[in-house]
Design a protein around this motif. Structure first.
Motif: not given
Length: 299
Positions: A65-83, A188-194
Motif C-alpha cells: 500500500q505504501l509503495d503504491l501511494e509513493n508510486t502514485l505521488k511520483e507519477k502525479n508529479r510527472q504527469l503534472a510536469a508533462i501536462e 506509459r504512467a497510466r499503464q504502469k498504474l493500472v
C-alpha cells in the motif's frame, strides 16, 4: 499502538454485541503492522466465557500500500510536469502546413518551420493513421462540428512512433488548427498504474484469503481443544481428519512405539494401511523424531 483504555472499550463492545472485531494496529516503537482480532470465547453451551485476542502480521500488505501511494505521488508529479508543458500548434490549409510553432517542431523532431511549411501533414503519420484522421477531418467538415479531440500514434522525424493527444478545430475561414502534445509518458504512467493496481488487488486478495484460512484454522483448533469425546477412537478420528484438511495432506496416522516397533493405532488415509499395522520404527519418519527428540517437518 492501541492504548489500554481503548482496548478495554473494544473488549466491552465485543462482549456487548457478541460480534468479533478486527482492527489494524501498529507495534509501538517498531515499524510493524498487525491485524488484531477480538472475539468472545464461548463454551459448548454458547455462553461467553472470556475473550480471545489474536494478531496476524500484515507488513507485506502495508508495504504494498505504501509503495503504491509513493508510486502514485511520483507519477502525479510527472504527469503534472508533462501536462503543463507547452502544446504544439499548427495551422493547415488544404491539408498543408501554413504555420507551426516551435513546440510543434520539437515534438516531431524538427528544428525549422521551413522543413514542414507547405508540406502535407500525412508525413507525420503512418498510412492507417492518416486514413483514420482523414475520416475525423471529414466528419468535422461535413457535420459542421467545431472540433475533434483524441489520441493518435504520430511519427517522429527519426522514425519511431509516439502517443500524441491531438485536437482538430475548423475555423470559419476553412483553416484547420491542430493542437498537439506528446503524451507518451502519460500513457506509459497510466499503464504502469493500472498494472500496479491490478497487482495490488491480486496481492490483497491473496493475503485476505490467507487471513481467512488462518482464521478458519484457529476456529478448528479451538473446536478440537474444547470438544468432548466419548472415546479415544472418535477423538483420534476428528484430530486426523481436521489435521489432514488443514495441512492439505492425504494421510495421517497416530501410532505408538514399543521395543523399536511402530504400531498404527489410528489412521486417516486412502492407502492400504489399517489400525494394528506394525513396522520397525527405523523404517518410518518417526525415526528422526525419536533420535533427535524434536518435532520434524518434511516437505
Amino acid at each position: 499502538e492501541c492504548p489500554c483504555t481503548q482496548l478495554l472499550e473494544l473488549i466491552e463492545r465485543v462482549l456487548a454485541q457478541q460480534q468479533p472485531l478486527e482492527l489494524e494496529v501498529k507495534q509501538k516503537n517498531a515499524n510493524a503492522y498487525f491485524l488484531m482480532r477480538i472475539c468472545a470465547y464461548q463454551t459448548e453451551e454458547s455462553k461467553a466465557d472470556g475473550i480471545v485476542i489474536s494478531f496476524v502480521a500484515i507488513d507485506e500488505i502495508k508495504s504494498v500500500q505504501l509503495d503504491l501511494e509513493n508510486t502514485l505521488k511520483e507519477k502525479n508529479r510527472q504527469l503534472a510536469a508533462i501536462e503543463t508543458a507547452s502544446d504544439g500548434i499548427a495551422i493547415l490549409k488544404y491539408d498543408r502546413f501554413t504555420y507551426l510553432n516551435q513546440a510543434f517542431l520539437e515534438i516531431f523532431g524538427y528544428q525549422k518551420a521551413e522543413e514542414l511549411l507547405d508540406r502535407s501533414w500525412h508525413i507525420l503519420y503512418e498510412a492507417k493513421e492518416v486514413e483514420r484522421l482523414n475520416q475525423k477531418v471529414t466528419s468535422i467538415i461535413s457535420c459542421e462540428r467545431e472540433k475533434w479531440q483524441g489520441l493518435t500514434k504520430a511519427k517522429h522525424r527519426r522514425g519511431y512512433l509516439f502517443d500524441q493527444e491531438l485536437t482538430l478545430t475548423l475555423t470559419e475561414a476553412g483553416d484547420l488548427i491542430c493542437i498537439c502534445r506528446d503524451v507518451s509518458e502519460i500513457v506509459r504512467a497510466r499503464q504502469k498504474l493500472v498494472r500496479a493496481n491490478l497487482e495490488l488487488e491480486q496481492r490483497v486478495a491473496e493475503r485476505t484469503q490467507v487471513l481467512a484460512d488462518f482464521s478458519d484454522r484457529l476456529k478448528q483448533l479451538h473446536r478440537l481443544s474444547t470438544s468432548k469425546y466419548p472415546d479415544l477412537k472418535l477423538l483420534f478420528a476428528d484430530y486426523l481428519q481436521t489435521g489432514c484438511r488443514m495441512l492439505e495432506l492425504s494421510t495421517g496416522t497416530i501410532g505408538k512405539i514399543e521395543d523399536g516397533i511402530y504400531e498404527i493405532i489410528a489412521i486417516e488415509s486412502p492407502l492400504d494401511l489399517e489400525v494394528g499395522h506394525r513396522v520397525s520404527y527405523q523404517n518410518t519418519y518417526c525415526a528422526k523424531v525419536v533420535n533427535d527428540r524434536a518435532t520434524v517437518t518434511y516437505h
